[in-house]
Design a protein around this motif. Structure first.
Motif, PDB file in Angstrom:
ATOM      1  N   ASP A   3      30.057 -12.101   2.096  1.00 33.95           N
ATOM      2  CA  ASP A   3      29.950 -10.896   1.705  1.00 33.95           C
ATOM      3  C   ASP A   3      30.427 -10.443   0.351  1.00 33.95           C
ATOM      4  O   ASP A   3      30.644  -8.942   0.180  1.00 33.95           O
ATOM      5  CB  ASP A   3      30.561  -9.608   2.880  1.00 33.95           C
ATOM      6  N   HIS A   4      31.370 -11.182  -0.376  1.00 31.66           N
ATOM      7  CA  HIS A   4      32.237 -11.043  -1.402  1.00 31.66           C
ATOM      8  C   HIS A   4      30.594 -11.263  -2.482  1.00 31.66           C
ATOM      9  O   HIS A   4      30.655 -11.862  -3.315  1.00 31.66           O
ATOM     10  CB  HIS A   4      32.733 -12.086  -1.490  1.00 31.66           C
ATOM     11  N   GLY A   5      29.783 -10.010  -3.064  1.00 30.66           N
ATOM     12  CA  GLY A   5      28.817  -9.742  -4.014  1.00 30.66           C
ATOM     13  C   GLY A   5      28.470  -8.112  -4.180  1.00 30.66           C
ATOM     14  O   GLY A   5      29.220  -7.314  -3.351  1.00 30.66           O
ATOM     15  N   PRO A   6      27.828  -8.014  -5.140  1.00 30.33           N
ATOM     16  CA  PRO A   6      27.673  -7.030  -5.849  1.00 30.33           C
ATOM     17  C   PRO A   6      26.828  -5.919  -4.864  1.00 30.33           C
ATOM     18  O   PRO A   6      26.261  -4.875  -5.064  1.00 30.33           O
ATOM     19  CB  PRO A   6      27.593  -7.682  -7.130  1.00 30.33           C
ATOM     20  N   ASN A   7      26.024  -6.714  -3.760  1.00 23.89           N
ATOM     21  CA  ASN A   7      24.556  -6.346  -2.963  1.00 23.89           C
ATOM     22  C   ASN A   7      24.900  -5.564  -1.788  1.00 23.89           C
ATOM     23  O   ASN A   7      24.384  -5.879  -0.920  1.00 23.89           O
ATOM     24  CB  ASN A   7      23.082  -7.187  -2.977  1.00 23.89           C
ATOM     25  N   ARG A  52       7.121 -13.583  -9.129  1.00 22.24           N
ATOM     26  CA  ARG A  52       7.766 -13.104  -9.771  1.00 22.24           C
ATOM     27  C   ARG A  52       7.262 -11.981 -11.809  1.00 22.24           C
ATOM     28  O   ARG A  52       6.317 -12.407 -12.099  1.00 22.24           O
ATOM     29  CB  ARG A  52       7.878 -14.849 -11.316  1.00 22.24           C
ATOM     30  N   THR A  53       8.200 -11.227 -11.182  1.00 21.92           N
ATOM     31  CA  THR A  53       7.602 -10.223 -12.555  1.00 21.92           C
ATOM     32  C   THR A  53       9.050 -10.098 -13.393  1.00 21.92           C
ATOM     33  O   THR A  53       9.078  -9.347 -14.443  1.00 21.92           O
ATOM     34  CB  THR A  53       8.072  -8.724 -11.900  1.00 21.92           C
ATOM     35  N   GLY A  54      10.170 -11.504 -13.176  1.00 30.20           N
ATOM     36  CA  GLY A  54      11.013 -10.938 -14.399  1.00 30.20           C
ATOM     37  C   GLY A  54      12.175 -10.024 -13.505  1.00 30.20           C
ATOM     38  O   GLY A  54      13.680  -9.987 -14.111  1.00 30.20           O
ATOM     39  N   ARG A  55      12.528  -9.563 -12.416  1.00 32.05           N
ATOM     40  CA  ARG A  55      13.345  -8.945 -12.287  1.00 32.05           C
ATOM     41  C   ARG A  55      14.170 -10.324 -11.610  1.00 32.05           C
ATOM     42  O   ARG A  55      14.193 -11.196 -10.488  1.00 32.05           O
ATOM     43  CB  ARG A  55      12.193  -8.276 -11.271  1.00 32.05           C
ATOM     44  N   PRO A  56      15.823 -10.456 -10.851  1.00 30.47           N
ATOM     45  CA  PRO A  56      16.601 -10.792  -9.756  1.00 30.47           C
ATOM     46  C   PRO A  56      16.011 -10.894  -8.828  1.00 30.47           C
ATOM     47  O   PRO A  56      14.827 -10.538  -8.420  1.00 30.47           O
ATOM     48  CB  PRO A  56      18.061  -9.951  -9.925  1.00 30.47           C
ATOM     49  N   ILE A  57      16.440 -12.471  -8.664  1.00 29.37           N
ATOM     50  CA  ILE A  57      15.643 -12.910  -7.579  1.00 29.37           C
ATOM     51  C   ILE A  57      16.246 -12.523  -5.793  1.00 29.37           C
ATOM     52  O   ILE A  57      17.373 -12.623  -6.255  1.00 29.37           O
ATOM     53  CB  ILE A  57      15.703 -14.705  -7.397  1.00 29.37           C
ATOM     54  N   ILE A  87      24.736 -21.316  -3.870  1.00 27.68           N
ATOM     55  CA  ILE A  87      24.231 -19.664  -3.059  1.00 27.68           C
ATOM     56  C   ILE A  87      25.880 -18.598  -2.566  1.00 27.68           C
ATOM     57  O   ILE A  87      26.119 -19.270  -1.031  1.00 27.68           O
ATOM     58  CB  ILE A  87      23.482 -19.249  -2.820  1.00 27.68           C
ATOM     59  N   ARG A  88      26.507 -18.158  -2.832  1.00 25.38           N
ATOM     60  CA  ARG A  88      27.827 -17.864  -2.242  1.00 25.38           C
ATOM     61  C   ARG A  88      27.124 -16.253  -1.576  1.00 25.38           C
ATOM     62  O   ARG A  88      27.722 -15.699  -0.657  1.00 25.38           O
ATOM     63  CB  ARG A  88      28.772 -17.012  -3.661  1.00 25.38           C
ATOM     64  N   GLU A  89      26.352 -14.890  -1.859  1.00 25.91           N
ATOM     65  CA  GLU A  89      26.805 -14.454  -1.505  1.00 25.91           C
ATOM     66  C   GLU A  89      25.228 -14.238  -0.429  1.00 25.91           C
ATOM     67  O   GLU A  89      24.129 -14.342  -0.818  1.00 25.91           O
ATOM     68  CB  GLU A  89      26.394 -12.469  -2.851  1.00 25.91           C
ATOM     69  N   ILE A  90      25.535 -14.245   0.276  1.00 22.19           N
ATOM     70  CA  ILE A  90      24.568 -14.169   1.498  1.00 22.19           C
ATOM     71  C   ILE A  90      24.508 -12.786   2.594  1.00 22.19           C
ATOM     72  O   ILE A  90      25.733 -12.541   3.598  1.00 22.19           O
ATOM     73  CB  ILE A  90      25.244 -15.107   2.429  1.00 22.19           C
ATOM     74  N   LEU A  91      23.171 -12.039   2.549  1.00 19.99           N
ATOM     75  CA  LEU A  91      23.479 -10.922   3.724  1.00 19.99           C
ATOM     76  C   LEU A  91      22.678 -10.980   4.768  1.00 19.99           C
ATOM     77  O   LEU A  91      22.028 -12.044   4.532  1.00 19.99           O
ATOM     78  CB  LEU A  91      22.629  -9.269   2.867  1.00 19.99           C
ATOM     79  N   ALA A  92      23.389 -10.398   5.723  1.00 18.70           N
ATOM     80  CA  ALA A  92      23.206 -10.820   6.912  1.00 18.70           C
ATOM     81  C   ALA A  92      22.228  -9.644   7.927  1.00 18.70           C
ATOM     82  O   ALA A  92      23.118  -8.393   7.989  1.00 18.70           O
ATOM     83  CB  ALA A  92      24.123 -11.247   7.886  1.00 18.70           C
ATOM     84  N   GLY A  93      21.353  -9.772   8.368  1.00 15.87           N
ATOM     85  CA  GLY A  93      20.379  -8.879   9.653  1.00 15.87           C
ATOM     86  C   GLY A  93      19.697 -10.026  10.308  1.00 15.87           C
ATOM     87  O   GLY A  93      19.797 -11.164  10.986  1.00 15.87           O
ATOM     88  N   GLY A  94      18.663  -9.137  11.743  1.00 11.57           N
ATOM     89  CA  GLY A  94      17.862  -9.719  12.482  1.00 11.57           C
ATOM     90  C   GLY A  94      17.844  -8.584  13.732  1.00 11.57           C
ATOM     91  O   GLY A  94      17.781  -7.682  13.419  1.00 11.57           O
ATOM     92  N   LEU A  95      16.905  -9.493  14.257  1.00 16.33           N
ATOM     93  CA  LEU A  95      16.018  -9.119  15.427  1.00 16.33           C
ATOM     94  C   LEU A  95      17.264  -9.478  17.080  1.00 16.33           C
ATOM     95  O   LEU A  95      16.908  -8.844  17.982  1.00 16.33           O
ATOM     96  CB  LEU A  95      14.767  -9.672  15.533  1.00 16.33           C
ATOM     97  N   LEU A  96      18.174  -9.905  16.815  1.00 11.12           N
ATOM     98  CA  LEU A  96      19.061 -10.536  17.887  1.00 11.12           C
ATOM     99  C   LEU A  96      19.201  -9.017  19.052  1.00 11.12           C
ATOM    100  O   LEU A  96      20.715  -9.293  18.085  1.00 11.12           O
ATOM    101  CB  LEU A  96      19.636 -11.426  18.053  1.00 11.12           C
ATOM    102  N   GLU A 103      17.496 -19.394  -5.029  1.00 12.97           N
ATOM    103  CA  GLU A 103      18.013 -18.841  -6.359  1.00 12.97           C
ATOM    104  C   GLU A 103      18.608 -16.952  -5.733  1.00 12.97           C
ATOM    105  O   GLU A 103      18.473 -16.002  -4.975  1.00 12.97           O
ATOM    106  CB  GLU A 103      16.637 -18.456  -7.272  1.00 12.97           C
ATOM    107  N   GLY A 104      19.130 -16.765  -7.187  1.00 12.83           N
ATOM    108  CA  GLY A 104      19.515 -15.535  -6.718  1.00 12.83           C
ATOM    109  C   GLY A 104      20.813 -14.881  -5.536  1.00 12.83           C
ATOM    110  O   GLY A 104      21.948 -16.147  -5.519  1.00 12.83           O
ATOM    111  N   HIS A 105      20.737 -14.410  -4.641  1.00 10.31           N
ATOM    112  CA  HIS A 105      21.558 -14.443  -3.517  1.00 10.31           C
ATOM    113  C   HIS A 105      20.354 -14.236  -2.540  1.00 10.31           C
ATOM    114  O   HIS A 105      19.147 -14.487  -2.487  1.00 10.31           O
ATOM    115  CB  HIS A 105      21.697 -12.623  -3.815  1.00 10.31           C
ATOM    116  N   VAL A 106      21.107 -14.348  -1.529  1.00 10.92           N
ATOM    117  CA  VAL A 106      20.518 -14.548   0.489  1.00 10.92           C
ATOM    118  C   VAL A 106      19.846 -13.251   0.658  1.00 10.92           C
ATOM    119  O   VAL A 106      21.310 -12.468   1.193  1.00 10.92           O
ATOM    120  CB  VAL A 106      21.214 -15.813   0.412  1.00 10.92           C
TER     121      VAL A 106
END
Length: 422
Positions: free
Chosen positions: A332-336, A91-96, A374-383, A185-188
């Motif tokens: 995907d309804h989120g700012p990131n 933790r450094t105080g930045r968004p999680i 937590i609403r925003e969940i970004l997704a990727g992977g190795l499959l 916390e934050g987004h996933v």
């Protein structure tokens, strides 16, 4: 220089230079050796014998990167086997940005042609149990954080890593417990998906219902099996009804388009005639839309079972939910998301115009994160297409792990805009 030595913001050009410098250095971090150590720890269900060994290994890997590690006991819910929840925070105080990293695997089957608990390299292929889900992703995240430290690249997010023997095949997924404890916390950032230019639209939920027919009035051989037939017929009628329903999730491109539909499958029918009164056990899996919801889906199943029971009097019929996974809605309804798509392009070389929005037909334990707020969940992977998670000779490639690591690095990096892939 260490990532936290500088207090002032770097000029845009310097940050981009550090990001461009970091990418080619991923192979020099030694991540393959780290992945080999992860694969060597037996975390196959149901025993998950390597819980303590894995906790010690992760401590050795991530504590030198500045992470505070703490274990969270599972003190509620039906526990079916050893569990490990390890939270790593810097933790450094930045968004999680919360990154769940599952560590358990299915037990290896007899079809493996290589030792499942040994990382075996053949060309660029890396064989081993869990290399695709999700020990390869753990190595990718470790390499990204390691190289960022090495070149002094600051991060715009504080990563919160949730290591868990999640056990999606169990009654009580570990991510459900962590979600209910409000640990995330934050987004996933969820790295248990495919290698594809995909905008994840969410997923259907699913539940498994175990049905047992026993103590039939007539004890002749096959009576319980015969009594199960009306139940199967009632389930078949429900199955036909579900074919007329649709979700609002687009189907994957290789499914021919259209929208995902809820489904009902009879996974197994097993008879046991060894006792004085034969019995029969059914395992039924039902996927359901967010609009239907878990309660409605379960009630429809139990109503179908009840209608079948009425046609088989004199038998005892019991049912229980053996697994439940909640749907994921509009992650995907989120700012990131736009930043994550640029990161995927920079990591894997996807064209920005190639991304398509589609959902998943299978349930995911990550749905409990949404239920926790937590609403925003970004997704990727190795499959890769055609692969089966935890299947015989499970493997990933050096190129895919490093591409995922580049994507994670670019996303977390404190640069105003991720550069175009070139």
């Amino acid at each position: 220089m260490p990532w936290d030595e500088q207090d002032s913001l770097e000029p845009y050009e310097a940050s981009i230079d550090r990001l461009n410098m970091a990418g080619p250095l991923l192979g020099a971090t030694g991540w393959i050796d780290e992945l080999a150590q992860l694969v060597a720890v037996d975390t196959s269900v149901p025993a998950v014998a390597g819980c303590d060994a894995l906790a010690a290994l992760l401590q050795d890997q991530f504590a030198p990167l500045g992470f505070d590690m703490r274990r969270i006991p599972l003190d509620s819910g039906p526990v079916d086997g050893p569990r490990l929840h390890l939270v790593a925070a810097r933790r450094t105080g930045r968004p999680i940005c919360t990154i769940p990293l599952l560590m358990d695997t299915a037990a290896p089957n007899a079809h493996w042609t290589r030792p499942p608990l040994t990382l075996t390299r053949q060309g660029s292929r890396l064989y081993g149990l869990g290399t695709v889900s999700m020990k390869g992703a753990i190595a990718a995240v470790w390499a990204a954080l390691r190289v960022a430290d090495a070149v002094g690249l600051k991060l715009r997010f504080d990563p919160l890593l949730l290591f868990t023997t999640d056990g999606a095949a169990r009654r009580w997924p570990g991510l459900r417990h962590l979600a209910e404890q409000r640990v995330a916390e934050g987004h996933v950032l969820w790295l248990n998906g495919p290698v594809a230019p995909r905008i994840w639209a969410g997923s259907l939920g699913s539940l498994d219902l175990e049905i047992e027919v026993s103590d039939c009035a007539a004890s002749r051989t096959g009576e319980a099996g015969s009594a199960a037939k009306p139940i199967l017929e009632a389930l078949s009628r429900l199955q036909s009804d579900l074919r007329r329903r649709t979700s609002r999730l687009p189907a994957p491109p290789d499914a021919g388009g259209g929208m995902l539909r809820p489904k009902l499958s009879v996974v197994s029918v097993r008879g046991d005639e060894s006792g004085a009164s034969p019995d029969c056990k059914l395992l039924v899996q039902r996927s359901f839309t967010a609009e239907e919801g878990y309660a409605v889906a379960l009630q429809e199943l139990r109503s179908a079972v009840a209608s079948g029971i009425r046609e088989a009097p004199g038998c005892k019929v019991e049912s229980r939910v053996s697994r439940r996974l909640e749907p994921v809605v509009d992650p995907d309804h989120g700012p990131n998301w736009s930043r994550w798509l640029r990161a995927l392009s920079w990591g894997f070389g996807f064209s920005p115009n190639s991304f398509r929005r589609w959902g998943g037909a299978g349930g995911s334990a990550i749905g409990f994160m949404q239920q926790a707020g937590i609403r925003e969940i970004l997704a990727g992977g190795l499959l890769r297409r055609g692969q089966r998670l935890h299947g015989a000779d499970e493997h990933t490639t050096v190129e895919d792990v490093e591409a995922l690591s580049r994507a994670v690095l670019a996303y977390l990096a404190d640069v105003p805009q991720i550069p175009d892939y070139s």
